[in-house]
Design a protein around this motif. Structure first.
Motif, PDB file in Angstrom:
ATOM      1  N   ARG A 164      29.242  39.098  45.104  1.00 57.90           N
ATOM      2  CA  ARG A 164      30.614  38.899  44.625  1.00 57.90           C
ATOM      3  C   ARG A 164      30.778  37.528  43.968  1.00 57.90           C
ATOM      4  O   ARG A 164      31.456  37.398  42.944  1.00 57.90           O
ATOM      5  CB  ARG A 164      31.603  39.068  45.777  1.00 57.90           C
ATOM      6  N   GLN A 165      30.192  36.504  44.547  1.00 56.89           N
ATOM      7  CA  GLN A 165      30.283  35.168  43.966  1.00 56.89           C
ATOM      8  C   GLN A 165      29.710  35.142  42.560  1.00 56.89           C
ATOM      9  O   GLN A 165      30.295  34.547  41.644  1.00 56.89           O
ATOM     10  CB  GLN A 165      29.545  34.168  44.860  1.00 56.89           C
ATOM     11  N   SER A 166      28.562  35.809  42.373  1.00 57.98           N
ATOM     12  CA  SER A 166      27.925  35.845  41.059  1.00 57.98           C
ATOM     13  C   SER A 166      28.749  36.633  40.048  1.00 57.98           C
ATOM     14  O   SER A 166      28.909  36.222  38.907  1.00 57.98           O
ATOM     15  CB  SER A 166      26.522  36.447  41.176  1.00 57.98           C
ATOM     16  N   VAL A 167      29.264  37.778  40.494  1.00 60.70           N
ATOM     17  CA  VAL A 167      30.070  38.610  39.597  1.00 60.70           C
ATOM     18  C   VAL A 167      31.352  37.885  39.206  1.00 60.70           C
ATOM     19  O   VAL A 167      31.751  37.881  38.037  1.00 60.70           O
ATOM     20  CB  VAL A 167      30.405  39.965  40.261  1.00 60.70           C
ATOM     21  N   ARG A 168      31.991  37.254  40.177  1.00 58.66           N
ATOM     22  CA  ARG A 168      33.236  36.535  39.895  1.00 58.66           C
ATOM     23  C   ARG A 168      33.000  35.419  38.883  1.00 58.66           C
ATOM     24  O   ARG A 168      33.792  35.231  37.950  1.00 58.66           O
ATOM     25  CB  ARG A 168      33.834  35.976  41.183  1.00 58.66           C
ATOM     26  N   LYS A 169      31.905  34.684  39.064  1.00 58.68           N
ATOM     27  CA  LYS A 169      31.597  33.599  38.140  1.00 58.68           C
ATOM     28  C   LYS A 169      31.325  34.136  36.743  1.00 58.68           C
ATOM     29  O   LYS A 169      31.711  33.523  35.739  1.00 58.68           O
ATOM     30  CB  LYS A 169      30.394  32.804  38.643  1.00 58.68           C
ATOM     31  N   PHE A 170      30.665  35.305  36.671  1.00 55.88           N
ATOM     32  CA  PHE A 170      30.392  35.896  35.359  1.00 55.88           C
ATOM     33  C   PHE A 170      31.693  36.199  34.621  1.00 55.88           C
ATOM     34  O   PHE A 170      31.836  35.853  33.442  1.00 55.88           O
ATOM     35  CB  PHE A 170      29.573  37.187  35.517  1.00 55.88           C
ATOM     36  N   PHE A 171      32.634  36.843  35.292  1.00 53.23           N
ATOM     37  CA  PHE A 171      33.893  37.181  34.631  1.00 53.23           C
ATOM     38  C   PHE A 171      34.699  35.933  34.284  1.00 53.23           C
ATOM     39  O   PHE A 171      35.372  35.894  33.252  1.00 53.23           O
ATOM     40  CB  PHE A 171      34.715  38.148  35.498  1.00 53.23           C
ATOM     41  N   GLU A 172      34.617  34.912  35.121  1.00 55.43           N
ATOM     42  CA  GLU A 172      35.351  33.673  34.851  1.00 55.43           C
ATOM     43  C   GLU A 172      34.803  32.926  33.646  1.00 55.43           C
ATOM     44  O   GLU A 172      35.567  32.315  32.887  1.00 55.43           O
ATOM     45  CB  GLU A 172      35.297  32.759  36.082  1.00 55.43           C
ATOM     46  N   THR A 173      33.479  32.983  33.448  1.00 54.25           N
ATOM     47  CA  THR A 173      32.859  32.190  32.382  1.00 54.25           C
ATOM     48  C   THR A 173      32.535  32.980  31.119  1.00 54.25           C
ATOM     49  O   THR A 173      32.554  32.420  30.013  1.00 54.25           O
ATOM     50  CB  THR A 173      31.562  31.540  32.895  1.00 54.25           C
ATOM     51  N   GLU A 174      32.256  34.279  31.268  1.00 54.31           N
ATOM     52  CA  GLU A 174      31.788  35.060  30.120  1.00 54.31           C
ATOM     53  C   GLU A 174      32.783  36.089  29.593  1.00 54.31           C
ATOM     54  O   GLU A 174      32.565  36.662  28.525  1.00 54.31           O
ATOM     55  CB  GLU A 174      30.474  35.778  30.481  1.00 54.31           C
ATOM     56  N   VAL A 175      33.854  36.329  30.336  1.00 50.14           N
ATOM     57  CA  VAL A 175      34.811  37.356  29.918  1.00 50.14           C
ATOM     58  C   VAL A 175      36.208  36.782  29.700  1.00 50.14           C
ATOM     59  O   VAL A 175      36.776  36.898  28.599  1.00 50.14           O
ATOM     60  CB  VAL A 175      34.865  38.519  30.939  1.00 50.14           C
ATOM     61  N   ILE A 176      36.784  36.159  30.710  1.00 46.52           N
ATOM     62  CA  ILE A 176      38.165  35.680  30.626  1.00 46.52           C
ATOM     63  C   ILE A 176      38.411  34.773  29.426  1.00 46.52           C
ATOM     64  O   ILE A 176      39.404  34.959  28.704  1.00 46.52           O
ATOM     65  CB  ILE A 176      38.570  34.979  31.943  1.00 46.52           C
ATOM     66  N   PRO A 177      37.539  33.792  29.121  1.00 46.64           N
ATOM     67  CA  PRO A 177      37.821  32.898  27.994  1.00 46.64           C
ATOM     68  C   PRO A 177      37.867  33.589  26.633  1.00 46.64           C
ATOM     69  O   PRO A 177      38.448  33.048  25.679  1.00 46.64           O
ATOM     70  CB  PRO A 177      36.665  31.884  28.047  1.00 46.64           C
ATOM     71  N   TYR A 178      37.256  34.771  26.532  1.00 51.98           N
ATOM     72  CA  TYR A 178      37.145  35.447  25.239  1.00 51.98           C
ATOM     73  C   TYR A 178      37.999  36.713  25.130  1.00 51.98           C
ATOM     74  O   TYR A 178      38.058  37.335  24.068  1.00 51.98           O
ATOM     75  CB  TYR A 178      35.675  35.814  24.986  1.00 51.98           C
ATOM     76  N   HIS A 179      38.642  37.087  26.219  1.00 48.00           N
ATOM     77  CA  HIS A 179      39.310  38.392  26.257  1.00 48.00           C
ATOM     78  C   HIS A 179      40.478  38.476  25.286  1.00 48.00           C
ATOM     79  O   HIS A 179      40.709  39.522  24.667  1.00 48.00           O
ATOM     80  CB  HIS A 179      39.780  38.713  27.678  1.00 48.00           C
ATOM     81  N   ALA A 180      41.231  37.392  25.130  1.00 46.08           N
ATOM     82  CA  ALA A 180      42.372  37.404  24.207  1.00 46.08           C
ATOM     83  C   ALA A 180      41.901  37.670  22.776  1.00 46.08           C
ATOM     84  O   ALA A 180      42.544  38.431  22.036  1.00 46.08           O
ATOM     85  CB  ALA A 180      43.128  36.077  24.285  1.00 46.08           C
ATOM     86  N   GLN A 181      40.793  37.083  22.396  1.00 42.54           N
ATOM     87  CA  GLN A 181      40.260  37.304  21.055  1.00 42.54           C
ATOM     88  C   GLN A 181      39.764  38.742  20.903  1.00 42.54           C
ATOM     89  O   GLN A 181      39.950  39.364  19.853  1.00 42.54           O
ATOM     90  CB  GLN A 181      39.117  36.336  20.756  1.00 42.54           C
TER      91      GLN A 181
END
Length: 221
Positions: A59-76
């Motif tokens: 879970r820690q790894s998955v959460r970090k992935f979404f925080e760094t690789e998905v959330i910052p780019y999702h609006a675009q």
């Protein structure tokens, strides 16, 4: 974007692949975990006794992935109308694709709880763009259960690597969840299937490489 550290990747795989040692560890080291009704926050790591310490690492790894690789780019991605292919390959590098697909078919051979963690963490991130779950948990099982040996060997490794994105074409303009209303039909002509019909609302459809198409093959059945 910098490549993900190998150590982090190993941590993910240790948490999300199903080993017999995981079950043994979970049985021999009973840890008090607050249940849903008594947890202060369901997003807290270490809640619910169905999960183990290895799942917490996952879970820690998955959460970090979404925080760094998905959330910052999702609006675009919302503006573009689709996510990037790069995020699919990064998800594969982190071991998020084909987690529950058996190893003998080229998957990671993880347990369903590891898959559930990916579902939950994507929802916690409030980012619906990446269709990882449909790709891994609907399309890939169709191929491994009903595909030929050649199809499994051709598609599954590519789907686990993020190079081949899967979609399913089910909904039609006149038929949603009622599959008895499906009008798209497939006819076998000299060994090839000829499809005729219309599909809408195809998750991953914009950028997919393989599609499972729901069609009627025998109108009299």
């Amino acid at each position: 974007m910098a490549a993900l550290r190998p150590g982090w990747r190993r941590g993910w795989r240790a948490g999300c692949r199903l080993y017999s040692a995981i079950t043994q560890s979970h049985e021999t080291h009973k840890i008090s975990r607050p249940e849903t009704t008594s947890a202060k926050n369901l997003m807290d790591i270490g809640t619910r006794r169905i999960f183990s310490e290895e799942h917490d690492i996952c879970r820690q790894s998955v959460r970090k992935f979404f925080e760094t690789e998905v959330i910052p780019y999702h609006a675009q991605w919302e503006k573009d109308g689709h996510v990037s292919r790069e995020v699919w390959e990064k998800a594969a590098q982190q071991g998020l694709l084909g987690v529950n697909t058996p190893k003998e078919h080229g998957g990671l051979g993880g347990d369903v709880l590891s898959v559930a963690i990916i579902w939950e963490e994507q929802m916690y991130a409030n980012c619906s763009g990446p269709g990882f779950s449909l790709h891994s948990d609907i399309v890939m099982p169709y191929i491994t259960h009903y595909g030929s040996k050649d199809q499994i060997e051709h598609y599954i490794p590519q789907m686990v690597s993020g190079k081949c994105i899967g979609a399913i074409a089910m909904t039609e303009p006149g038929a949603g969840s009622d599959l008895q209303g499906i009008r798209t039909h497939a006819k076998n002509v000299d060994g090839d299937w000829i499809l005729n019909g219309s599909k809408v609302f195809i998750t991953n459809g914009w950028m997919c490489d393989v599609v499972i198409v729901v069609a009627v093959t025998d109108p009299q059945a």
